[in-house]
Write an enzyme that holds these catalytic residues in place. Structure first.
Site, PDB file in Angstrom:
ATOM      1  N   ASP A 132     -24.967  -1.505 -21.177  1.00 22.79           N
ATOM      2  CA  ASP A 132     -24.553  -1.932 -22.516  1.00 22.79           C
ATOM      3  C   ASP A 132     -25.675  -2.743 -23.165  1.00 22.79           C
ATOM      4  O   ASP A 132     -26.492  -3.355 -22.475  1.00 22.79           O
ATOM      5  CB  ASP A 132     -23.336  -2.865 -22.446  1.00 22.79           C
ATOM      6  CG  ASP A 132     -22.144  -2.209 -21.799  1.00 22.79           C
ATOM      7  OD1 ASP A 132     -22.056  -0.972 -21.799  1.00 22.79           O
ATOM      8  OD2 ASP A 132     -21.301  -2.969 -21.272  1.00 22.79           O
TER       9      ASP A 132
HETATM   10  N1  URA Z   1     -20.392  -1.941 -16.594  1.00 22.29           N
HETATM   11  C1  URA Z   1     -20.305  -2.458 -17.834  1.00 22.29           C
HETATM   12  O1  URA Z   1     -19.234  -2.868 -18.242  1.00 22.29           O
HETATM   13  N2  URA Z   1     -21.414  -2.515 -18.588  1.00 22.29           N
HETATM   14  C2  URA Z   1     -22.611  -2.093 -18.169  1.00 22.29           C
HETATM   15  O2  URA Z   1     -23.595  -2.170 -18.913  1.00 22.29           O
HETATM   16  C3  URA Z   1     -22.699  -1.545 -16.878  1.00 22.29           C
HETATM   17  C4  URA Z   1     -21.572  -1.497 -16.107  1.00 22.29           C
END
Ligand code: URA
Length: 246
Positions: A110
């Site tokens: 993310d």
């Molecule tokens: N899980 C998440 O919620 N975000 C990420 O970026 C990776 C794994």
């Protein structure tokens, strides 16, 4: 490694059109093992040591196809080729944006997740890493809004947890408590916002998320956020080994 025409090889590495490369070769702008390569139709084996042997415009040539990059992803960068704002690809040399095969992130982190992100132009490797059948471990450190209650480890390990909007339970995941509001979570899948949604399912909220490892591969200590390095085959192999988080 099958030899390919020089103009095709350098064209795919973003150095310009075949005509531009032919022109550059003619004027002595490309050398191999210290000698001018004047014929752009000449076939060259794209071996990994090419940057030590070939120069373009007096500089070592970029790595040939088959590259794997480890980026220490900072917060605020998106793992997308098209979105507005800062992209993870912006940290690489601009010529690398024109490469074919293109360089892509191996799975996504993310925008507000930091840590270990792999990028590659090797489609087979990318699919091997993200394939659920390979069970490659991803290790995250999560900072939580509220103290852990004690039930989370069993819930995540159960293999019964179904995330909101899904119908297939998550594979068992391992939780290690670091402090009342910090935990390390090892998952073997890569579902959308998986870690944040797992803690939401446990009644908590992730305030900060950092990926520490993929398999047994960790972020080199001297690699600051926003920095990246090319990986060699031995480091890539670590991705398929179990992490030692102890
Ligand atoms: N899980 C998440 O919620 N975000 C990420 O970026 C990776 C794994």
């Amino acid at each position: 490694m099958k030899p390919v025409r020089l103009d095709r090889l350098l064209g795919g590495m973003g150095y310009g059109s075949r005509q531009e490369i032919a022109k550059l070769a003619k004027v002595g702008g490309i050398t191999l093992d210290g000698r001018d390569l004047t014929d752009a139709s000449q076939r060259i084996a794209p071996t990994p040591d090419l940057p030590d042997r070939m120069t373009v415009d007096g500089r070592p040539v970029d790595p040939p196809p088959g590259l794997v990059i480890l980026l220490n992803k900072p917060l605020g960068m998106t793992c997308s080729h098209k979105e507005d704002g800062a992209l993870v690809y912006d940290v690489l040399p601009s010529r690398w944006r024109r490469r074919d095969p293109a360089i892509s992130a191996v799975g996504r982190l993310d925008k507000q997740t930091s840590g270990l992100l792999l990028l590659t132009d090797d489609g087979d490797l990318l699919h091997r890493i993200i394939s659920p059948r390979r069970h490659v471990a991803k290790v995250y450190r999560a900072t939580l809004a509220r103290p852990l209650e004690g039930h989370e480890g069993a819930l995540f390990a159960s293999g019964d947890l179904i995330l909101e909007g899904e119908d297939k339970p998550l594979a068992p995941a391992a939780l290690e408590v670091i402090s009342p509001t910090e935990a390390r979570l090892t998952v073997h899948e890569g579902r959308y916002h998986q870690v944040r949604r797992m803690f939401a399912a446990a009644g908590n909220h992730v305030e900060a998320l950092h990926r520490e490892r993929v398999g047994a591969l960790t972020i080199p200590v001297d690699l600051a956020p926003g920095d990246w390095r090319l990986l060699g085959p031995a480091e890539v192999d670590l991705v398929f080994r179990e992490p030692d988080t102890g």
